[in-house]
Motif scaffolding. Structure first.
Motif, short mmCIF file in Angstrom:
data_model
loop_
_atom_site.label_atom_id
_atom_site.label_comp_id
_atom_site.label_asym_id
_atom_site.label_seq_id
_atom_site.Cartn_x
_atom_site.Cartn_y
_atom_site.Cartn_z
N VAL A 51 -20.20 0.82 -8.04
CA VAL A 51 -18.76 0.96 -7.83
C VAL A 51 -18.10 -0.35 -8.28
O VAL A 51 -18.45 -1.42 -7.79
N LEU A 53 -14.84 -2.48 -8.11
CA LEU A 53 -13.69 -2.62 -7.22
C LEU A 53 -12.64 -3.50 -7.88
O LEU A 53 -12.94 -4.58 -8.39
N LEU A 75 -19.90 -0.56 0.93
CA LEU A 75 -20.54 0.25 -0.11
C LEU A 75 -21.95 -0.25 -0.43
O LEU A 75 -22.86 0.55 -0.67
N TYR A 80 -24.93 1.20 -2.77
CA TYR A 80 -24.27 1.04 -4.06
C TYR A 80 -24.29 -0.43 -4.51
O TYR A 80 -24.08 -1.33 -3.70
N THR A 82 -22.15 -3.15 -6.07
CA THR A 82 -20.70 -3.31 -6.19
C THR A 82 -20.39 -4.47 -7.12
O THR A 82 -21.09 -5.49 -7.14
N THR A 118 -21.51 5.29 -12.54
CA THR A 118 -20.46 4.33 -12.24
C THR A 118 -19.21 5.02 -11.72
O THR A 118 -18.77 6.03 -12.25
N GLY A 119 -18.62 4.40 -10.69
CA GLY A 119 -17.33 4.81 -10.17
C GLY A 119 -16.41 3.61 -10.13
O GLY A 119 -16.86 2.46 -10.18
N ILE A 120 -15.11 3.89 -10.06
CA ILE A 120 -14.11 2.82 -9.97
C ILE A 120 -13.27 3.10 -8.73
O ILE A 120 -12.86 4.23 -8.49
N MET A 121 -13.02 2.04 -7.96
CA MET A 121 -12.12 2.13 -6.82
C MET A 121 -11.12 0.99 -6.93
O MET A 121 -11.51 -0.17 -6.99
#
Length: 168
Positions: A51, A53, A75, A80, A82, A118-121
């Motif tokens: 993730v 951030l 996270l 995860y 980060t 992959t994720g984006i927050m």
């Protein structure tokens, strides 16, 4: 260093110290500017994903990645990796430097963690930057979460007190 946040800055500083002690991290540069850094936290066990951030703060200098650090710690505890990034910003709100930095940070972490989902927050301005970056890297991104993102920049600028003072 936490500055420019009034009395709430003391609470932010204590939370920052607590987060720094909670989970091991490595601060890594991803570009030539002093603000081109991020904190990488890796879980102890199996990796669930990555993730990225992106903090908010209307692109103002006093808001930094410490504001998304608690999310990074939580996270990481959930498995995860980060990547809590910093990016260039100033008191007036700048463009395109923050966008360039976010894409550079995304490119860097993709090289460091190949094949990891992959994720984006992003929060506030970081939400806007995350949505924008995900659109540029649609093949690589599995999930984007915008926490109170600024999605209408023209309306935000027209209604923002800083803009109104300058145009009066």
């Amino acid at each position: 260093t936490i500055f420019g946040r009034g009395i709430g800055g003391y609470q932010d500083a204590l939370r920052h110290l607590q987060n720094r002690a909670a989970t091991p991290f490595e601060t890594v540069g991803y570009g030539p500017h002093p603000d081109n850094v991020g904190d990488i936290r890796r879980p102890d066990g199996e990796v669930a994903g990555l993730v990225v951030l992106i903090h908010g703060g209307l692109w103002r200098q006093e808001y930094e990645r410490d504001s998304t650090e608690t999310l990074a710690v939580d996270l990481t505890d959930r498995g995860y990796i980060t990547w809590n990034i910093e990016y260039r910003r100033d008191r007036q709100g700048s463009w395109p430097a923050p966008a360039h930095d976010v894409v550079s940070a995304m490119d860097f972490i993709a090289r460091e963690t190949p094949g990891v989902p992959t994720g984006i927050m992003g929060h506030s301005a970081g939400g806007h930057l995350g949505l924008w970056a995900a659109g540029r890297r649609a093949d690589d991104i599995r999930l984007v979460v915008g926490l109170a993102p600024i999605t209408d920049l023209a309306a935000m600028a027209a209604n923002h007190p800083l803009h109104q003072r300058q145009s009066d």
